[in-house]
Design an enzyme around this catalytic site. Structure first.
Site, PDB file in Angstrom:
ATOM      1  N   HIS A  75      -1.976   2.328  -5.954  1.00  0.00           N
ATOM      2  CA  HIS A  75      -2.671   1.080  -5.619  1.00  0.00           C
ATOM      3  C   HIS A  75      -2.787   0.158  -6.835  1.00  0.00           C
ATOM      4  CE1 HIS A  75      -4.481  -0.563  -2.018  1.00  0.00           C
ATOM      5  NE2 HIS A  75      -5.393  -1.142  -2.765  1.00  0.00           N
ATOM      6  N   HIS A 124      -4.097  -8.990   3.780  1.00  0.00           N
ATOM      7  CA  HIS A 124      -5.561  -8.962   3.887  1.00  0.00           C
ATOM      8  C   HIS A 124      -6.008  -9.795   5.083  1.00  0.00           C
ATOM      9  CE1 HIS A 124      -6.099  -8.067  -0.694  1.00  0.00           C
ATOM     10  NE2 HIS A 124      -5.893  -6.972   0.000  1.00  0.00           N
ATOM     11  N   LYS A 136      -1.944  -2.116   7.823  1.00  0.00           N
ATOM     12  CA  LYS A 136      -3.140  -1.625   8.507  1.00  0.00           C
ATOM     13  C   LYS A 136      -3.227  -2.210   9.911  1.00  0.00           C
ATOM     14  CE  LYS A 136      -6.425  -0.718   4.796  1.00  0.00           C
ATOM     15  NZ  LYS A 136      -7.697  -1.156   4.212  1.00  0.00           N
ATOM     16  N   ARG A 159      -0.243  -2.445  -6.721  1.00  0.00           N
ATOM     17  CA  ARG A 159      -0.613  -3.511  -5.776  1.00  0.00           C
ATOM     18  C   ARG A 159      -1.572  -4.500  -6.438  1.00  0.00           C
ATOM     19  NH1 ARG A 159      -1.023  -4.537  -0.150  1.00  0.00           N
ATOM     20  NH2 ARG A 159      -3.099  -5.076   0.592  1.00  0.00           N
ATOM     21  N   ARG A 195       0.880  -1.165   0.000  1.00  0.00           N
ATOM     22  CA  ARG A 195       0.000   0.000   0.000  1.00  0.00           C
ATOM     23  C   ARG A 195       0.918   1.215   0.000  1.00  0.00           C
ATOM     24  NH1 ARG A 195      -2.089  -3.465   4.118  1.00  0.00           N
ATOM     25  NH2 ARG A 195      -4.170  -4.251   3.579  1.00  0.00           N
ATOM     26  N   TYR A 230      -9.369 -10.716  -7.041  1.00  0.00           N
ATOM     27  CA  TYR A 230      -8.418 -10.920  -8.141  1.00  0.00           C
ATOM     28  C   TYR A 230      -8.746 -12.154  -8.961  1.00  0.00           C
ATOM     29  CZ  TYR A 230      -6.062  -7.366  -5.502  1.00  0.00           C
ATOM     30  OH  TYR A 230      -5.792  -6.201  -4.844  1.00  0.00           O
TER      31      TYR A 230
END
Length: 175
Positions: free
Chosen positions: A139, A165, A68, A142, A44, A174
């Site tokens: 992004h 994630h 995150k 990514r 990110r 994806y």
């Protein structure tokens, strides 16, 4: 409600973006290293601008990323990105970091970390120079990383781990 698929760059488009970076400019090696790390590690933009030198394990070919929720993860790094970081570190030696920024990998000319907005502007600029007509952002690198891994036969669970994630459902976009 349908979900919109993320924009993805082809390998040729990524190469085109990388090739327009002027390596003779003072920030050329930094920008090339940033985009290589962004793509080859699937970071990110916030993870990229906060990446610390002390979290690089280049001999072992991985980096430690704080994502995150302050969650830490280990991500493999490409040899190409390692090479570009080496070039950048030679140039970085001529920059005096501001107090508290000494361990930050990517610095601006004034010795402070780059902003997310600056990375966004650089990505837009290089894409335009390379003739990439897609609407892209940091992004997008990514998304491209994850898509190319999946197309290459990588396990969805492994991609989930590399991207950081929490849920496999987030990674499933994806597919």
């Amino acid at each position: 409600i349908g979900m919109r698929l993320p924009e993805v760059l082809t390998l040729e488009e990524i190469d085109a973006v990388m090739s327009v970076i002027d390596l003779s400019s003072p920030q050329g090696h930094r920008n090339r290293a940033m985009l290589e790390v962004l793509y080859s590690c699937g970071l990110r933009v916030s993870e990229l601008v906060n990446l610390q030198i002390s979290n690089l394990y280049l001999k072992e070919e991985y980096i430690s990323v704080v994502g995150k929720g302050d969650k830490q993860r280990i991500v493999p790094i490409s040899r190409c990105a390692i090479k570009e970081i080496g070039y950048w570190m030679q140039d970085r030696a001529f920059i005096t970091p501001k107090a508290g920024e000494e361990d930050v990998l990517f610095l601006n000319r004034r010795g402070t970390r780059l902003t997310r907005n600056m990375v966004f502007l650089l990505v837009k600029q290089y894409a335009e120079m390379a003739g990439v007509r897609k609407c892209i952002s940091p992004h997008t690198f990514r998304h491209s990383f994850a898509t190319h891994l999946l197309e290459g036969g990588a396990n969805l669970r492994a991609i989930q781990e590399m991207l950081g994630h929490k849920s496999i459902l987030t990674t499933e976009i994806y597919t």
